[in-house]
Motif scaffolding. Structure first.
Motif, PDB file in Angstrom:
ATOM      1  N   UNK A   1      10.421  -2.500  33.279  1.00 43.34           N
ATOM      2  CA  UNK A   1       9.019  -2.850  33.565  1.00 43.34           C
ATOM      3  C   UNK A   1       8.147  -2.008  32.662  1.00 43.34           C
ATOM      4  N   UNK A   2       7.169  -2.653  31.991  1.00 42.43           N
ATOM      5  CA  UNK A   2       6.323  -1.885  31.085  1.00 42.43           C
ATOM      6  C   UNK A   2       4.863  -2.191  31.302  1.00 42.43           C
ATOM      7  N   UNK A   3       4.032  -1.331  30.770  1.00 44.84           N
ATOM      8  CA  UNK A   3       2.587  -1.453  30.859  1.00 44.84           C
ATOM      9  C   UNK A   3       2.004  -0.768  29.617  1.00 44.84           C
ATOM     10  N   UNK A   4       0.745  -1.000  29.396  1.00 40.88           N
ATOM     11  CA  UNK A   4       0.041  -0.286  28.350  1.00 40.88           C
ATOM     12  C   UNK A   4      -0.005  -1.038  27.041  1.00 40.88           C
ATOM     13  N   UNK A   5       0.144  -0.313  25.957  1.00 42.72           N
ATOM     14  CA  UNK A   5      -0.027  -0.855  24.605  1.00 42.72           C
ATOM     15  C   UNK A   5       0.782  -2.120  24.395  1.00 42.72           C
ATOM     16  N   UNK A   6       0.187  -3.021  23.664  1.00 41.27           N
ATOM     17  CA  UNK A   6       0.863  -4.299  23.412  1.00 41.27           C
ATOM     18  C   UNK A   6       2.086  -4.086  22.538  1.00 41.27           C
ATOM     19  N   UNK A   7       3.031  -4.963  22.708  1.00 47.56           N
ATOM     20  CA  UNK A   7       4.291  -4.912  21.974  1.00 47.56           C
ATOM     21  C   UNK A   7       4.376  -6.163  21.115  1.00 47.56           C
TER      22      UNK A   7
ATOM     23  N   UNK B   1      -2.012   5.602  29.313  1.00 51.33           N
ATOM     24  CA  UNK B   1      -0.785   6.033  28.635  1.00 51.33           C
ATOM     25  C   UNK B   1       0.279   4.953  28.835  1.00 51.33           C
ATOM     26  N   UNK B   2       0.752   4.340  27.736  1.00 53.92           N
ATOM     27  CA  UNK B   2       1.753   3.280  27.857  1.00 53.92           C
ATOM     28  C   UNK B   2       3.128   3.844  28.174  1.00 53.92           C
ATOM     29  N   UNK B   3       3.964   3.004  28.756  1.00 59.90           N
ATOM     30  CA  UNK B   3       5.328   3.412  29.042  1.00 59.90           C
ATOM     31  C   UNK B   3       6.113   2.286  29.666  1.00 59.90           C
ATOM     32  N   UNK B   4       7.297   2.620  30.082  1.00 54.94           N
ATOM     33  CA  UNK B   4       8.133   1.659  30.783  1.00 54.94           C
ATOM     34  C   UNK B   4       9.073   2.409  31.694  1.00 54.94           C
ATOM     35  N   UNK B   5       9.484   1.704  32.748  1.00 47.49           N
ATOM     36  CA  UNK B   5      10.490   2.315  33.602  1.00 47.49           C
ATOM     37  C   UNK B   5      11.655   1.359  33.760  1.00 47.49           C
ATOM     38  N   UNK B   6      12.770   1.964  34.052  1.00 49.65           N
ATOM     39  CA  UNK B   6      14.038   1.252  34.120  1.00 49.65           C
ATOM     40  C   UNK B   6      14.624   1.351  35.506  1.00 49.65           C
ATOM     41  N   UNK B   7      15.279   0.282  35.919  1.00 47.44           N
ATOM     42  CA  UNK B   7      16.090   0.290  37.122  1.00 47.44           C
ATOM     43  C   UNK B   7      17.528   0.107  36.673  1.00 47.44           C
ATOM     44  N   UNK B   8      18.399   0.974  37.163  1.00 47.00           N
ATOM     45  CA  UNK B   8      19.800   0.895  36.789  1.00 47.00           C
ATOM     46  C   UNK B   8      20.697   0.970  38.004  1.00 47.00           C
ATOM     47  N   UNK B   9      21.919   0.483  37.849  1.00 49.52           N
ATOM     48  CA  UNK B   9      22.915   0.558  38.920  1.00 49.52           C
ATOM     49  C   UNK B   9      24.218   1.102  38.347  1.00 49.52           C
ATOM     50  N   UNK B  10      25.034   1.624  39.235  1.00 51.94           N
ATOM     51  CA  UNK B  10      26.393   2.022  38.861  1.00 51.94           C
ATOM     52  C   UNK B  10      27.293   1.833  40.065  1.00 51.94           C
ATOM     53  N   UNK B  11      28.539   1.619  39.787  1.00 48.63           N
ATOM     54  CA  UNK B  11      29.548   1.420  40.823  1.00 48.63           C
ATOM     55  C   UNK B  11      30.426   2.665  40.869  1.00 48.63           C
TER      56      UNK B  11
ATOM     57  N   UNK C   1      11.573   6.849  34.124  1.00 47.69           N
ATOM     58  CA  UNK C   1      10.384   6.430  33.403  1.00 47.69           C
ATOM     59  C   UNK C   1      10.353   7.083  32.038  1.00 47.69           C
ATOM     60  N   UNK C   2       9.969   6.276  31.064  1.00 47.87           N
ATOM     61  CA  UNK C   2       9.976   6.722  29.681  1.00 47.87           C
ATOM     62  C   UNK C   2       8.638   6.410  29.031  1.00 47.87           C
ATOM     63  N   UNK C   3       8.160   7.347  28.231  1.00 49.65           N
ATOM     64  CA  UNK C   3       6.995   7.139  27.373  1.00 49.65           C
ATOM     65  C   UNK C   3       7.487   7.311  25.945  1.00 49.65           C
ATOM     66  N   UNK C   4       7.349   6.267  25.152  1.00 52.31           N
ATOM     67  CA  UNK C   4       7.932   6.311  23.820  1.00 52.31           C
ATOM     68  C   UNK C   4       9.429   6.507  23.943  1.00 52.31           C
ATOM     69  N   UNK C   5       9.955   7.445  23.200  1.00 47.57           N
ATOM     70  CA  UNK C   5      11.396   7.717  23.240  1.00 47.57           C
ATOM     71  C   UNK C   5      11.760   8.795  24.258  1.00 47.57           C
ATOM     72  N   UNK C   6      10.772   9.361  24.922  1.00 49.63           N
ATOM     73  CA  UNK C   6      11.015  10.488  25.828  1.00 49.63           C
ATOM     74  C   UNK C   6      11.003  10.074  27.298  1.00 49.63           C
ATOM     75  N   UNK C   7      12.047  10.460  28.017  1.00 48.58           N
ATOM     76  CA  UNK C   7      12.091  10.246  29.461  1.00 48.58           C
ATOM     77  C   UNK C   7      11.265  11.351  30.103  1.00 48.58           C
TER      78      UNK C   7
ATOM     79  N   UNK D   1       5.615  -4.276  41.876  1.00 51.76           N
ATOM     80  CA  UNK D   1       5.589  -4.288  40.411  1.00 51.76           C
ATOM     81  C   UNK D   1       4.860  -5.516  39.856  1.00 51.76           C
ATOM     82  N   UNK D   2       4.080  -6.179  40.687  1.00 45.10           N
ATOM     83  CA  UNK D   2       3.418  -7.430  40.281  1.00 45.10           C
ATOM     84  C   UNK D   2       2.507  -7.252  39.073  1.00 45.10           C
ATOM     85  N   UNK D   3       1.905  -6.098  38.892  1.00 47.49           N
ATOM     86  CA  UNK D   3       0.974  -5.895  37.785  1.00 47.49           C
ATOM     87  C   UNK D   3       1.665  -5.503  36.479  1.00 47.49           C
ATOM     88  N   UNK D   4       2.980  -5.354  36.501  1.00 45.27           N
ATOM     89  CA  UNK D   4       3.719  -4.902  35.327  1.00 45.27           C
ATOM     90  C   UNK D   4       4.419  -6.064  34.635  1.00 45.27           C
ATOM     91  N   UNK D   5       4.677  -5.878  33.352  1.00 44.91           N
ATOM     92  CA  UNK D   5       5.445  -6.870  32.602  1.00 44.91           C
ATOM     93  C   UNK D   5       6.929  -6.608  32.853  1.00 44.91           C
TER      94      UNK D   5
END
Length: 157
Positions: A150-156, A101-111, A128-134, A42-46
């Motif tokens: 982690x996100x990429x694409x359009x500036x925030x 195409x901008x987007x972001x992905x999430x890492x989650x955990x649960x017990x 992975x989500x683009x805008x409000x849509x997974x 993920x080095x290239x991602x924010x």
């Protein structure tokens, strides 16, 4: 098997090519996950420690992202190796970024997951989500606590 083959043959050429490419990239992602530190993957991602609102793609970008997410999941279901949610997200992220195409992905955990291979009962998930849509990995994501974004694409702003 004949049913799968006939379904594949009924696809248009672009979808066939995409599925073949996604299958290849899922194999590459699986190998990378097994042999490289996550930080390098993920080095290239924010990296964002907390979730933030995602950049809104155009309607055309969102439609393309949804289709690509679906096809990556289809390819993942037909690989002879394990194509985890993380592999799918890494592949889809690269494909979306290549299309601008901008987007972001999430890492989650649960017990407390009874199917967890971890002796602590922890399990992890990526989506992975683009805008409000997974567009990939959405099933059951609500049960996971986001630990990294982690996100990429359009500036925030």
């Amino acid at each position: 098997m004949p049913g799968k083959l006939s379904r594949f043959q009924s696809l248009d050429a672009a979808d066939k090519w995409f599925l073949l490419r996604a299958t290849w990239l899922l194999g590459c992602a699986r190998l990378a996950i097994l042999t490289r530190p996550f930080k390098r993957l993920v080095a290239s991602l924010e990296h964002l420690p907390q979730p933030v609102p995602a950049a809104e793609p155009s309607a055309e970008q969102l439609q393309a992202a949804s289709r690509m997410g679906y096809l990556v999941a289809v390819a993942a279901n037909h690989t002879p190796w394990q194509s985890t949610c993380l592999a799918q997200v890494l592949v889809l992220q690269r494909l979306l970024a290549a299309q601008g195409i901008p987007g972001q992905f999430y890492l989650g955990v649960r017990r407390g997951c009874e199917r967890s291979a971890d002796p602590t009962g922890l399990s992890a998930h990526a989506w992975l989500q683009c805008g409000a849509q997974i567009v990939n990995g959405g099933a059951g994501h609500e049960a996971f606590t986001v630990v990294s974004t982690f996100r990429w694409g359009a500036s925030h702003g």
